[in-house]
Design an enzyme around this catalytic site. Structure first.
Site, PDB file in Angstrom:
ATOM      1  N   LYS A  54       0.840  -1.291  -0.002  1.00  9.77           N
ATOM      2  CA  LYS A  54      -0.038   0.004   0.012  1.00  9.77           C
ATOM      3  C   LYS A  54       0.954   1.170   0.027  1.00  9.77           C
ATOM      4  CE  LYS A  54      -1.802  -0.657   3.924  1.00  9.77           C
ATOM      5  NZ  LYS A  54      -1.467  -2.054   4.532  1.00  9.77           N
ATOM      6  N   ARG A  94      -8.731   1.497   9.262  1.00 11.76           N
ATOM      7  CA  ARG A  94      -8.478   0.078   9.766  1.00 11.76           C
ATOM      8  C   ARG A  94      -9.345  -0.535  10.536  1.00 11.76           C
ATOM      9  NH1 ARG A  94      -2.725   0.469   9.140  1.00 11.76           N
ATOM     10  NH2 ARG A  94      -1.418  -1.268   9.522  1.00 11.76           N
ATOM     11  N   ARG A 129      11.766  -2.651  10.411  1.00  9.94           N
ATOM     12  CA  ARG A 129      10.768  -1.828  11.509  1.00  9.94           C
ATOM     13  C   ARG A 129      10.759  -3.096  12.352  1.00  9.94           C
ATOM     14  NH1 ARG A 129       5.432  -0.692   8.593  1.00  9.94           N
ATOM     15  NH2 ARG A 129       4.654  -1.601  10.148  1.00  9.94           N
ATOM     16  N   ARG A 178      -0.240  -9.560  12.956  1.00  8.20           N
ATOM     17  CA  ARG A 178      -0.635  -8.459  12.360  1.00  8.20           C
ATOM     18  C   ARG A 178      -1.605  -8.739  11.196  1.00  8.20           C
ATOM     19  NH1 ARG A 178       4.525  -5.618  10.839  1.00  8.20           N
ATOM     20  NH2 ARG A 178       3.411  -4.372   9.505  1.00  8.20           N
TER      21      ARG A 178
HETATM   22  P1  ADP Z   1       1.360  -1.917   7.681  1.00  4.49           P
HETATM   23  O1  ADP Z   1       2.594  -1.672   6.825  1.00  4.49           O
HETATM   24  O2  ADP Z   1       1.707  -3.010   8.348  1.00  4.49           O
HETATM   25  O3  ADP Z   1       0.175  -1.644   6.994  1.00  4.49           O
HETATM   26  P2  ADP Z   1       1.391   0.647   9.120  1.00  4.49           P
HETATM   27  O4  ADP Z   1       2.644   1.384   8.789  1.00  4.49           O
HETATM   28  O5  ADP Z   1       0.226   0.948   8.167  1.00  4.49           O
HETATM   29  O6  ADP Z   1       1.689  -1.051   8.921  1.00  4.49           O
HETATM   30  O7  ADP Z   1       1.199   0.597  10.593  1.00  4.49           O
HETATM   31  C1  ADP Z   1       1.921   0.115  11.674  1.00  4.49           C
HETATM   32  C2  ADP Z   1       1.306   0.204  12.957  1.00  4.49           C
HETATM   33  O8  ADP Z   1       0.715   1.297  13.202  1.00  4.49           O
HETATM   34  C3  ADP Z   1      -0.086  -0.800  12.940  1.00  4.49           C
HETATM   35  O9  ADP Z   1       0.341  -2.192  13.046  1.00  4.49           O
HETATM   36  C4  ADP Z   1      -0.630  -0.077  14.018  1.00  4.49           C
HETATM   37  O10 ADP Z   1      -0.271  -0.598  15.316  1.00  4.49           O
HETATM   38  C5  ADP Z   1      -0.659   1.256  13.877  1.00  4.49           C
HETATM   39  N1  ADP Z   1      -1.455   1.939  13.053  1.00  4.49           N
HETATM   40  C6  ADP Z   1      -1.266   2.511  11.699  1.00  4.49           C
HETATM   41  N2  ADP Z   1      -2.482   2.790  11.186  1.00  4.49           N
HETATM   42  C7  ADP Z   1      -3.335   2.795  12.213  1.00  4.49           C
HETATM   43  C8  ADP Z   1      -4.983   2.916  12.373  1.00  4.49           C
HETATM   44  N3  ADP Z   1      -5.401   3.266  11.414  1.00  4.49           N
HETATM   45  N4  ADP Z   1      -5.587   2.319  13.511  1.00  4.49           N
HETATM   46  C9  ADP Z   1      -4.867   1.711  14.225  1.00  4.49           C
HETATM   47  N5  ADP Z   1      -3.653   1.532  14.206  1.00  4.49           N
HETATM   48  C10 ADP Z   1      -2.968   1.943  13.351  1.00  4.49           C
END
Ligand code: ADP
Ligand code: ZN
Length: 212
Positions: free
Chosen positions: A13, A88, A156, A167
């Site tokens: 994404k 989310r 990360r 996740r």
């Molecule tokens: P990924 O690459 O896994 O999609 P992100 O970088 O978007 O991960 O998000 C990393 C972490 O930040 C998530 O695992 C969550 O803990 C938190 N996070 C990010 N966006 C949200 C959201 N919209 N609602 C709740 N937690 C979020």
């Protein structure tokens, strides 16, 4: 154009959001990047979010909705934006609706589960600007150095294999229901993530009607 990108962690994404952002000149709004920045800076918000993020859980709706609301009110988002990692949960989608935000398209980047884990192990992010890379599929020009800002790229903490699995579970339980939520409005479009980033980008641009 107001877009939402939906997809499992590691589906790509963020990478596609960067490509759309460059093409359309509208900002990529990544709640994950904003939260990581808050954690890095040790802000009050970062302290509240850190434990959930480290264990692969979602940060509370209340926190995330608050930062998103402030962010889309900034001037650079006036002509459109790409939401990467938000909403989310169904509660977050409902919050967006009640803010009166009009969404044009919800683009799902679909990658089968068995490909996700391999992708995550090669993922790197820039410590400085948050840009995302992959050691195999989207390498930096100079190993370990961000092409955009010259800062170090790192793995990360939540990309460890155990955390990736939890996740994925969280995604299935809390985020995947959003596909139905947006399918009902006729706004959902799905693109399958390809091995090559550029091939996925081509499909994404076609799906959005912004290909050359
Ligand atoms: P990924 O690459 O896994 O999609 P992100 O970088 O978007 O991960 O998000 C990393 C972490 O930040 C998530 O695992 C969550 O803990 C938190 N996070 C990010 N966006 C949200 C959201 N919209 N609602 C709740 N937690 C979020
Ligand atoms: Zn950078």
């Amino acid at each position: 154009m107001n877009l939402i990108l939906l997809g499992a962690p590691g589906a790509g994404k963020g990478t596609q959001a960067e490509a759309i952002s460059a093409k359309l000149g509208i900002p990529q709004i990544s709640t994950g990047n904003m939260l990581r920045e808050a954690v890095k800076n040790g802000t009050e918000l970062g302290l509240r979010a850190k434990a959930a993020m480290d264990s692969g859980d979602l940060v509370s709706d209340e926190i995330v909705i608050g930062i998103l609301k402030d962010r889309i009110a900034e001037p650079d988002a006036a002509n459109g934006f790409i939401l990467d990692g938000f909403p989310r949960t169904v509660a977050q989608a409902e919050a967006l609706d009640s803010m009166g935000v009009r969404i044009d398209t919800v683009l799902e980047v679909y990658v089968p589960d068995e490909r996700i884990c391999a992708r995550m192990s090669g993922r790197r992010v820039c410590e400085g600007c948050g840009a995302s890379y992959h050691i195999e599929y989207k390498p930096t020009t100079e190993p370990g150095i961000c092409d955009k800002c010259g800062c170090k790229t790192v793995q990360r903490a939540d990309d460890s294999p155990e955390t990736v699995l939890s996740r994925l579970e969280v995604y299935k339980e809390k985020t995947a229901p959003l596909k139905d939520y947006y399918a009902q409005t006729g706004k959902l479009v799905t693109v399958t993530g390809q091995e090559e980033v550029a091939d996925t980008t081509k499909l994404v641009f076609e799906a959005l009607g912004i290909a050359d």
